[in-house]
Motif scaffolding. Sequence first.
Motif, PDB file in Angstrom:
ATOM      1  N   GLY A   1       0.819  -1.208   0.000  1.00 36.65           N
ATOM      2  CA  GLY A   1       0.000   0.000   0.000  1.00 36.65           C
ATOM      3  C   GLY A   1       0.853   1.259   0.000  1.00 36.65           C
ATOM      4  N   VAL A   2       1.949   1.215   0.773  1.00 42.95           N
ATOM      5  CA  VAL A   2       2.805   2.393   0.868  1.00 42.95           C
ATOM      6  C   VAL A   2       3.464   2.678  -0.474  1.00 42.95           C
ATOM      7  CG1 VAL A   2       4.708   3.423   2.115  1.00 42.95           C
ATOM      8  CG2 VAL A   2       3.212   1.806   3.273  1.00 42.95           C
TER       9      VAL A   2
ATOM     10  N   GLN B   1       2.290   1.869  -3.298  1.00 43.48           N
ATOM     11  CA  GLN B   1       1.246   2.355  -4.196  1.00 43.48           C
ATOM     12  C   GLN B   1       0.953   3.834  -3.932  1.00 43.48           C
ATOM     13  OE1 GLN B   1      -2.806   0.956  -3.732  1.00 43.48           O
ATOM     14  NE2 GLN B   1      -2.649   0.168  -5.806  1.00 43.48           N
ATOM     15  N   ALA B   2       0.934   4.213  -2.644  1.00 40.85           N
ATOM     16  CA  ALA B   2       0.651   5.603  -2.291  1.00 40.85           C
ATOM     17  C   ALA B   2       1.692   6.526  -2.918  1.00 40.85           C
ATOM     18  CB  ALA B   2       0.631   5.771  -0.779  1.00 40.85           C
ATOM     19  N   LEU B   3       2.965   6.088  -2.913  1.00 43.29           N
ATOM     20  CA  LEU B   3       4.001   6.954  -3.480  1.00 43.29           C
ATOM     21  C   LEU B   3       3.942   6.948  -5.001  1.00 43.29           C
ATOM     22  CD1 LEU B   3       7.166   6.892  -1.295  1.00 43.29           C
ATOM     23  CD2 LEU B   3       5.045   8.154  -1.120  1.00 43.29           C
ATOM     24  N   ARG B   4       3.562   5.779  -5.561  1.00 40.31           N
ATOM     25  CA  ARG B   4       3.395   5.761  -7.006  1.00 40.31           C
ATOM     26  C   ARG B   4       2.285   6.742  -7.390  1.00 40.31           C
ATOM     27  NH1 ARG B   4       3.603   0.470  -7.294  1.00 40.31           N
ATOM     28  NH2 ARG B   4       1.408   0.141  -7.741  1.00 40.31           N
ATOM     29  N   ALA B   5       1.282   6.836  -6.515  1.00 38.23           N
ATOM     30  CA  ALA B   5       0.162   7.742  -6.787  1.00 38.23           C
ATOM     31  C   ALA B   5       0.570   9.204  -6.716  1.00 38.23           C
ATOM     32  CB  ALA B   5      -0.973   7.472  -5.816  1.00 38.23           C
ATOM     33  N   THR B   6       1.686   9.517  -6.032  1.00 36.41           N
ATOM     34  CA  THR B   6       2.131  10.914  -6.017  1.00 36.41           C
ATOM     35  C   THR B   6       2.916  11.228  -7.279  1.00 36.41           C
ATOM     36  OG1 THR B   6       4.285  10.512  -5.012  1.00 36.41           O
ATOM     37  CG2 THR B   6       2.426  10.842  -3.508  1.00 36.41           C
ATOM     38  N   GLY B   7       3.188  10.228  -8.110  1.00 37.56           N
ATOM     39  CA  GLY B   7       3.936  10.453  -9.339  1.00 37.56           C
ATOM     40  C   GLY B   7       5.414  10.154  -9.201  1.00 37.56           C
ATOM     41  N   ALA B   8       5.801   9.460  -8.109  1.00 35.30           N
ATOM     42  CA  ALA B   8       7.212   9.127  -7.921  1.00 35.30           C
ATOM     43  C   ALA B   8       7.637   8.066  -8.927  1.00 35.30           C
ATOM     44  CB  ALA B   8       7.443   8.619  -6.504  1.00 35.30           C
ATOM     45  N   SER B   9       8.909   8.117  -9.328  1.00 39.11           N
ATOM     46  CA  SER B   9       9.406   7.146 -10.301  1.00 39.11           C
ATOM     47  C   SER B   9       9.720   5.839  -9.593  1.00 39.11           C
ATOM     48  CB  SER B   9      10.667   7.673 -10.977  1.00 39.11           C
ATOM     49  OG  SER B   9      11.721   7.703 -10.039  1.00 39.11           O
TER      50      SER B   9
ATOM     51  N   SER C   1      12.523   4.192  -9.133  1.00 39.07           N
ATOM     52  CA  SER C   1      13.641   4.204  -8.184  1.00 39.07           C
ATOM     53  C   SER C   1      13.295   5.040  -6.956  1.00 39.07           C
ATOM     54  CB  SER C   1      14.908   4.726  -8.857  1.00 39.07           C
ATOM     55  OG  SER C   1      14.714   6.050  -9.276  1.00 39.07           O
ATOM     56  N   GLN C   2      12.522   6.117  -7.154  1.00 42.91           N
ATOM     57  CA  GLN C   2      12.121   6.934  -6.005  1.00 42.91           C
ATOM     58  C   GLN C   2      11.239   6.122  -5.056  1.00 42.91           C
ATOM     59  OE1 GLN C   2      10.357  10.259  -8.094  1.00 42.91           O
ATOM     60  NE2 GLN C   2      12.091  11.585  -7.602  1.00 42.91           N
TER      61      GLN C   2
ATOM     62  N   ALA D   1      12.256   5.511  -1.237  1.00 43.73           N
ATOM     63  CA  ALA D   1      11.456   6.210  -0.227  1.00 43.73           C
ATOM     64  C   ALA D   1      10.478   5.287   0.496  1.00 43.73           C
ATOM     65  CB  ALA D   1      10.694   7.365  -0.873  1.00 43.73           C
ATOM     66  N   ALA D   2      10.028   4.211  -0.133  1.00 43.85           N
ATOM     67  CA  ALA D   2       9.009   3.377   0.510  1.00 43.85           C
ATOM     68  C   ALA D   2       9.490   1.952   0.770  1.00 43.85           C
ATOM     69  CB  ALA D   2       7.754   3.331  -0.356  1.00 43.85           C
TER      70      ALA D   2
ATOM     71  N   ASP E   1      -5.845   7.983 -11.614  1.00 45.87           N
ATOM     72  CA  ASP E   1      -4.424   8.337 -11.788  1.00 45.87           C
ATOM     73  C   ASP E   1      -3.615   7.169 -12.335  1.00 45.87           C
ATOM     74  OD1 ASP E   1      -4.140   6.790  -9.607  1.00 45.87           O
ATOM     75  OD2 ASP E   1      -3.069   8.266  -8.398  1.00 45.87           O
TER      76      ASP E   1
ATOM     77  N   ARG F   1       3.554   9.903 -14.749  1.00 49.61           N
ATOM     78  CA  ARG F   1       4.055  10.333 -13.442  1.00 49.61           C
ATOM     79  C   ARG F   1       3.784  11.811 -13.219  1.00 49.61           C
ATOM     80  NH1 ARG F   1       8.671   7.182 -14.493  1.00 49.61           N
ATOM     81  NH2 ARG F   1       9.984   9.008 -14.762  1.00 49.61           N
TER      82      ARG F   1
ATOM     83  N   ARG G   1       0.221  12.121 -12.284  1.00 48.16           N
ATOM     84  CA  ARG G   1      -0.012  11.688 -10.902  1.00 48.16           C
ATOM     85  C   ARG G   1       0.430  12.754  -9.911  1.00 48.16           C
ATOM     86  NH1 ARG G   1       2.361   5.614 -11.583  1.00 48.16           N
ATOM     87  NH2 ARG G   1       0.495   4.655 -12.470  1.00 48.16           N
TER      88      ARG G   1
ATOM     89  N   PHE H   1      -5.674   7.375   1.053  1.00 48.71           N
ATOM     90  CA  PHE H   1      -6.140   5.991   1.115  1.00 48.71           C
ATOM     91  C   PHE H   1      -6.825   5.689   2.444  1.00 48.71           C
ATOM     92  CE2 PHE H   1      -2.625   6.212  -1.768  1.00 48.71           C
ATOM     93  CZ  PHE H   1      -2.946   5.345  -2.804  1.00 48.71           C
TER      94      PHE H   1
ATOM     95  N   HIS I   1      -1.285   4.398   4.453  1.00 45.71           N
ATOM     96  CA  HIS I   1      -0.103   4.064   3.662  1.00 45.71           C
ATOM     97  C   HIS I   1       1.062   5.014   3.878  1.00 45.71           C
ATOM     98  CE1 HIS I   1      -2.345   0.915   2.046  1.00 45.71           C
ATOM     99  NE2 HIS I   1      -2.853   1.486   0.985  1.00 45.71           N
TER     100      HIS I   1
ATOM    101  N   VAL J   1       5.042   5.363   5.361  1.00 44.27           N
ATOM    102  CA  VAL J   1       6.167   4.468   5.606  1.00 44.27           C
ATOM    103  C   VAL J   1       6.397   4.443   7.114  1.00 44.27           C
ATOM    104  CG1 VAL J   1       8.542   3.934   5.033  1.00 44.27           C
ATOM    105  CG2 VAL J   1       7.148   5.214   3.417  1.00 44.27           C
TER     106      VAL J   1
ATOM    107  N   ARG K   1      15.412   9.386  -3.116  1.00 38.10           N
ATOM    108  CA  ARG K   1      15.713  10.067  -1.854  1.00 38.10           C
ATOM    109  C   ARG K   1      15.522   9.106  -0.711  1.00 38.10           C
ATOM    110  NH1 ARG K   1      17.008  15.499  -3.602  1.00 38.10           N
ATOM    111  NH2 ARG K   1      16.542  15.170  -5.799  1.00 38.10           N
TER     112      ARG K   1
ATOM    113  N   GLN L   1       1.892  17.948  -2.766  1.00 37.47           N
ATOM    114  CA  GLN L   1       1.935  17.808  -4.221  1.00 37.47           C
ATOM    115  C   GLN L   1       1.352  19.031  -4.916  1.00 37.47           C
ATOM    116  OE1 GLN L   1       0.261  13.398  -3.781  1.00 37.47           O
ATOM    117  NE2 GLN L   1       0.512  13.930  -5.918  1.00 37.47           N
TER     118      GLN L   1
END
Lengths: 565, 270
Positions: free
Chosen positions: A466-467, A469-477, A479-480, A484-485, B63, B89, B92, B99, B103, B105, B126, B176
Amino acid sequence: MDTPTKTPGTAAPHRRTLAVPRVNTMAATAVGLALLGFGVWSLIALRINVATLIDSFDNAVEFLGRVVPLDFPPPGELLALIGQTLAIVIAATLLSMVLSIPLAFWAAGNTTRNRVTRLGSRAVIVSMRAIPDLVLAIIFVRVFGLGVIPGVLAMGLHSIGMIGKLYADAIEQIDEGPRTAIRATGARRLQQLVSGVLPQVMPSFVATAMHRLDINLRISVLLGYVGVAGIGKEIKNALETLNYPRGIALALVVLALCIVMELISGAIRRAILGPQADTRRGGILGLMGRARRGVAAGTAAAARRVSVPMSGRRFARLAWTFVGVMIVLVSVGFVGRDLFDMTGSGIANTLDRLWPPDTGGVPSAELIDAMFVTVQVAFAATLIGAVLALPVGVLAARNVAPRLWLGKVFRMFIVCVRGVPELILAIVFVVMIGLGEVAGTLALSIGAIGLFGKLVADSVEEVDPGVEQALRATGASRSQVFFAATLPQALPAVIGHLLYQLDVNIRSATLLGIVGAGGIGYYLLQASRVREFGTVTLITLMLFGVVMLVELIAMWLRRTAGARS
Amino acid sequence: MTRQNDNSDTGGREAVRFDGVTKRFPPNVTALDSVSLSARFGEVVVLLGLSGSGKSTLLRHVDGLQLPTEGSVHVLGVDVAAARPKALRRLRGRIGFVFQQFHLVPTLTVLENVCTGALARLRGPRLGLPTYPRRIREAALDQLDRVGLADRAFQRADTLSGGQQQRVAIARAMLQEPEILLADEPVASLDPESSHQVMELIKRVATEDDLTVLCSLHQVDLALAWGDRIVGLHTGRVVMDTPVADIDHADAMSIYARVGAENVADAAAE
């Protein structure tokens, strides 16, 4: 919620945007860096570098010249050897299983209320693990003479350390419901255990034993070096007489045996655990499956059947079980034959000679040096192993691999490496680049891909999707998201696994010394040859001390780093 | 903090448009069944429906976390299914997603969790607060201020309560600077008091930043009080799409009553 809304830019200019460093975090980082530094220094001190490796490759060509053509023993002799080795390993694992079951029931908190029994049983299990199987073998060879029995006893007793612990854990993890229900019907304690607990733990009991069977097969080769019968002993004899074609041929036989054994035990474990694991994982689906089975049972009852109907699958299962039982019986019979002409006279004498610890004429500085070299080998191997295994493990994880097939390829690679016993690698490297620490370090480094690589892949796959996915939803690439997650979630486990690998490597580095890969193991072998049992005790204690020290550091590091920031 | 959306290029039309979207999962689950709907800029659309009716799947299509089996999804003028990874991306980055299970970290600090909302604007991976530029960290602190949790910035995320974690997740989405906010049952795993706080917060930031909102909910009263439009889903089909002004509580409840009604109808047919 009552904080007034602030607009960006009006914030105080010197607002702290970084956490204040904490003492614990800094201490943990310092210790981690110190361990890393020691690893790097070990690499330098052992002269392991690119030049050495290139030299090794030159030697590899020469090595091939020395071992080709391979010299396998005649088929009859070879089969007898394989049979002997398997019989020892199976009998040892069975012995360990039989001894572990009562110990585990006494050690588990939910089946034994008496604290003294529980702690006593735990103590027996832990101490069995603490005494290396090699040392037990040395003692039993002295007591019972060369042959089969010392191997069975040594592996049988040492395996209790792992089997007993895993059995006790399995018992503690059961669902208490069925047992309570059976108690409610008025059943006695033993009835409760047999009907309410045993059926729940039996699959994992068998699976654990199968896993240990794999491990014992590898260890049996090593025990051959101190006089236990089997393929290991023949390898040792061949290498001692510089008969490399025969030695390496036998090593390849062991490799094949290990792979076949791993495949068989894997299939058995899947057959036993598979359906059950699916039921657990399936949630609602599993529930429906169980309900359906319940209905089926009801129908059977309606037809007034009093035995389970014989289906094709059930017949196959029974047939296989029969084959398994026959194999075990034959193994026990084979070993038991030896038991009758056992004298076992020297027990008191040998035990007496184990104490006090004694250097046996070897300068103590030499022993300490050798112990230090063993630790260096372990650290250097852990470092190289980590560098090799981290990327492999990460790329083998389903959720990180850029392509599904790529992840599968890396998984397969890990499984293949896992199939190769470190001891066989060490033997090959010793023959290839000569006796010494480099051979041991390289063998352990490659072995780390199999263990650490697998653990890394598993812990990366276990992070909360889920985490990510949440970061993918922010548009992170990709590798990011990983950094990050995925990584921060997996990191504590990965560090823990690395420390575990270090611990394993220190034990293995000692054992590899037996086959000439440097360090304290050589002195252990010498001591057993000249029957200086005091020295065996001393080396065992030294090893115990070092392992404890590393384990304490690891424990502290795990706790501190786990509670970080 | 109020920001006017620059709608001139899209002519003030729809922010989100679904055209005949069908989503099937192998082997034979149809999660969305020819869904067509749209959301205008600044509109608050509330999705109602039973669990498993396709609300989450619908939101994930906005998205591009999931792509349609058939049909097309256009968001902010971008065809989601046809967008290349980089464009996807970037899209997004313009959409915040809150959620049900937060979610965050768990092993990272609250502030770093908020900072991850800026990843789409930053280049490269990062890990660790110092790897984020200072201006991002300050902006993240401002967002934490906004949700009332700036004093928890350096705690680990898993030390917070559920309601607090959801507020951090909202701060992450707000960093964002999104134009659209998606919320998937944002208060379904919270106690009544935290639910109320979180819901008030979402409404406040949505109004302040003039966001287009797609939010799935179970509370019909809340949906009627807050939403501009109610979309009812049942077994992957849109069974209601009405401005709030045109319906009352009983109408909205009929979405939930549908199962019973259908069963009765099925029984009658047989």
